[in-house]
Design a protein around this motif. Structure first.
Motif, mmCIF file in Angstrom:
data_model
loop_
_atom_site.group_PDB
_atom_site.id
_atom_site.type_symbol
_atom_site.label_atom_id
_atom_site.label_comp_id
_atom_site.label_asym_id
_atom_site.label_seq_id
_atom_site.Cartn_x
_atom_site.Cartn_y
_atom_site.Cartn_z
ATOM 1 N N TRP A 137 0.874 -1.182 0.000
ATOM 2 C CA TRP A 137 0.000 0.000 0.000
ATOM 3 C C TRP A 137 0.907 1.226 0.000
ATOM 4 O O TRP A 137 1.135 1.861 1.030
ATOM 5 N N ALA A 138 1.432 1.538 -1.173
ATOM 6 C CA ALA A 138 2.476 2.552 -1.311
ATOM 7 C C ALA A 138 2.066 3.937 -0.805
ATOM 8 O O ALA A 138 2.899 4.693 -0.302
ATOM 9 N N GLU A 139 0.776 4.263 -0.917
ATOM 10 C CA GLU A 139 0.322 5.600 -0.532
ATOM 11 C C GLU A 139 0.607 5.927 0.934
ATOM 12 O O GLU A 139 0.780 7.098 1.294
ATOM 13 N N TYR A 140 0.643 4.902 1.779
ATOM 14 C CA TYR A 140 0.828 5.134 3.218
ATOM 15 C C TYR A 140 2.176 4.629 3.728
ATOM 16 O O TYR A 140 2.430 4.631 4.928
ATOM 17 N N ALA A 141 3.020 4.183 2.822
ATOM 18 C CA ALA A 141 4.361 3.718 3.198
ATOM 19 C C ALA A 141 5.239 4.945 3.525
ATOM 20 O O ALA A 141 4.959 6.057 3.067
ATOM 21 N N PRO A 142 6.316 4.743 4.305
ATOM 22 C CA PRO A 142 6.776 3.463 4.868
ATOM 23 C C PRO A 142 6.044 3.116 6.161
ATOM 24 O O PRO A 142 5.551 4.000 6.869
ATOM 25 N N PHE A 143 5.994 1.815 6.468
ATOM 26 C CA PHE A 143 5.332 1.307 7.665
ATOM 27 C C PHE A 143 6.372 0.911 8.712
ATOM 28 O O PHE A 143 7.442 0.415 8.384
ATOM 29 N N ASP A 144 6.028 1.114 9.974
ATOM 30 C CA ASP A 144 6.926 0.718 11.066
ATOM 31 C C ASP A 144 7.063 -0.798 11.142
ATOM 32 O O ASP A 144 8.090 -1.319 11.576
ATOM 33 N N ALA A 145 5.999 -1.488 10.740
ATOM 34 C CA ALA A 145 5.992 -2.956 10.799
ATOM 35 C C ALA A 145 5.106 -3.499 9.695
ATOM 36 O O ALA A 145 4.159 -2.836 9.256
ATOM 37 N N ILE A 146 5.430 -4.706 9.233
ATOM 38 C CA ILE A 146 4.618 -5.384 8.214
ATOM 39 C C ILE A 146 4.420 -6.828 8.648
ATOM 40 O O ILE A 146 5.358 -7.490 9.107
ATOM 41 N N LEU A 147 3.187 -7.300 8.505
ATOM 42 C CA LEU A 147 2.842 -8.660 8.903
ATOM 43 C C LEU A 147 2.169 -9.391 7.747
ATOM 44 O O LEU A 147 1.213 -8.891 7.161
ATOM 45 N N PHE A 148 2.673 -10.568 7.415
ATOM 46 C CA PHE A 148 2.012 -11.438 6.446
ATOM 47 C C PHE A 148 1.117 -12.394 7.222
ATOM 48 O O PHE A 148 1.602 -13.170 8.047
ATOM 49 N N SER A 149 -0.181 -12.338 6.970
ATOM 50 C CA SER A 149 -1.114 -13.268 7.609
ATOM 51 C C SER A 149 -1.379 -14.455 6.696
ATOM 52 O O SER A 149 -2.461 -15.041 6.707
ATOM 53 N N ALA A 150 -0.407 -14.786 5.877
ATOM 54 C CA ALA A 150 -0.449 -15.944 4.999
ATOM 55 C C ALA A 150 0.986 -16.332 4.704
ATOM 56 O O ALA A 150 1.888 -15.489 4.738
ATOM 57 N N CYS A 151 1.209 -17.616 4.439
ATOM 58 C CA CYS A 151 2.560 -18.110 4.216
ATOM 59 C C CYS A 151 3.068 -17.718 2.827
ATOM 60 O O CYS A 151 2.313 -17.760 1.858
ATOM 61 N N VAL A 152 4.331 -17.315 2.726
ATOM 62 C CA VAL A 152 4.913 -16.900 1.451
ATOM 63 C C VAL A 152 6.214 -17.657 1.186
ATOM 64 O O VAL A 152 6.876 -18.123 2.108
ATOM 65 N N ARG A 153 6.551 -17.768 -0.083
ATOM 66 C CA ARG A 153 7.815 -18.413 -0.462
ATOM 67 C C ARG A 153 8.977 -17.434 -0.323
ATOM 68 O O ARG A 153 10.101 -17.801 -0.004
ATOM 69 N N GLU A 154 8.685 -16.154 -0.601
ATOM 70 C CA GLU A 154 9.706 -15.116 -0.498
ATOM 71 C C GLU A 154 9.034 -13.774 -0.251
ATOM 72 O O GLU A 154 7.827 -13.626 -0.473
ATOM 73 N N ILE A 155 9.814 -12.794 0.212
ATOM 74 C CA ILE A 155 9.270 -11.457 0.472
ATOM 75 C C ILE A 155 9.468 -10.595 -0.768
ATOM 76 O O ILE A 155 10.611 -10.383 -1.202
ATOM 77 N N PRO A 156 8.401 -10.094 -1.381
ATOM 78 C CA PRO A 156 8.535 -9.278 -2.596
ATOM 79 C C PRO A 156 9.331 -7.995 -2.315
ATOM 80 O O PRO A 156 9.144 -7.357 -1.272
ATOM 81 N N PRO A 157 10.210 -7.589 -3.240
ATOM 82 C CA PRO A 157 10.974 -6.346 -3.076
ATOM 83 C C PRO A 157 10.077 -5.136 -2.839
ATOM 84 O O PRO A 157 10.451 -4.211 -2.102
ATOM 85 N N THR A 158 8.895 -5.135 -3.463
ATOM 86 C CA THR A 158 7.954 -4.030 -3.281
ATOM 87 C C THR A 158 7.593 -3.856 -1.816
ATOM 88 O O THR A 158 7.488 -2.729 -1.312
ATOM 89 N N ILE A 159 7.412 -4.972 -1.125
ATOM 90 C CA ILE A 159 7.062 -4.922 0.295
ATOM 91 C C ILE A 159 8.246 -4.437 1.126
ATOM 92 O O ILE A 159 8.085 -3.622 2.053
ATOM 93 N N VAL A 160 9.435 -4.924 0.801
ATOM 94 C CA VAL A 160 10.637 -4.482 1.529
ATOM 95 C C VAL A 160 10.795 -2.965 1.396
ATOM 96 O O VAL A 160 11.115 -2.273 2.370
ATOM 97 N N ASN A 161 10.525 -2.440 0.216
ATOM 98 C CA ASN A 161 10.654 -1.006 -0.031
ATOM 99 C C ASN A 161 9.665 -0.195 0.800
ATOM 100 O O ASN A 161 9.918 0.982 1.090
#
Length: 217
Positions: A137-161
């Motif tokens: 959700w780029a409009e409100y980034a950056p976030f102090d914390a991010i939580l995936f409530s579902a299992c992922v194979r890898e963390i997308p670069p977009t989310i890291v940014n």
């Protein structure tokens, strides 16, 4: 409120196997979990297991929500992004720990139901969007914390940014044939740490994301 005593008993049960900080206990006890489960399962709302929802999805067990909340940031912060709103229960717990919660859901039925719950509960610090969570959700980034409530194979670069420098990211990930809750911290623009915290159980991976079905054995 009547649910607070039941929620406290639920926390007592959780703490038999997983210690909780006072901050997380207070957040769990401030949310009526019965509001987030299908009416037919209302009598099981405070049991330590996952429950089915619409579209073959599951509401995370209180134990999993407690673990994710504890791992994320017991001290809270200004804003947190949740990827995978589901029933909205995890977001509601986070709303007691953070000033603002931004949650994304990609299944329309779940999105509509969660939106109705938040309006009914007058949860003014939770913002929800219908979209692919891996875009963030780029409009409100950056976030102090991010939580995936579902299992992922890898963390997308977009989310890291979209994570604040020094911020914390918690996600269930596939590791060595198991599904492990991992915690990262962003330093110098990249994720560092990758602490393996505890094992969890999710359904088969689809489109890079899987939904939780953890149940009591």
């Amino acid at each position: 409120m009547h649910y607070q005593k039941i929620a406290q008993k639920m926390c007592d049960e959780i703490q038999k196997s997983f210690p909780l900080s006072p901050k997380v206990v207070a957040a769990l006890c401030a949310v009526d979990r019965e509001m987030f489960v299908p009416a037919v399962f209302a009598h099981q709302a405070y049991e330590i297991n996952a429950l089915p929802m619409v579209d073959s999805q599951w509401i995370s067990s209180p134990l999993t929500v407690a673990q994710m909340s504890e791992y994320l940031a017991p001290n809270g912060g200004d804003s947190v992004l949740e990827i995978g709103c589901g029933s909205g229960y995890q977001a509601m717990v986070l709303s007691k720990m953070f000033r603002r919660v931004f949650s994304i859901e990609r299944i329309d039925k779940l999105f509509e139901e969660a939106l109705k719950r938040f309006k009914c509960l007058e949860s003014h610090n939770i913002f929800i969007k219908f979209d692919d969570g891996q875009k963030g959700w780029a409009e409100y980034a950056p976030f102090d914390a991010i939580l995936f409530s579902a299992c992922v194979r890898e963390i997308p670069p977009t989310i890291v940014n979209q994570l604040e420098e020094g911020g914390v990211l918690v996600a269930p990930m596939l590791e060595g044939g198991k599904q492990i809750i991992k915690r990262f911290r962003k330093r110098n623009g990249i994720l560092e740490g990758g602490e393996s915290l505890s094992e969890c159980l999710f359904v088969d991976v689809q489109d890079g994301i899987v939904s939780e079905y953890k149940k009591k054995s």
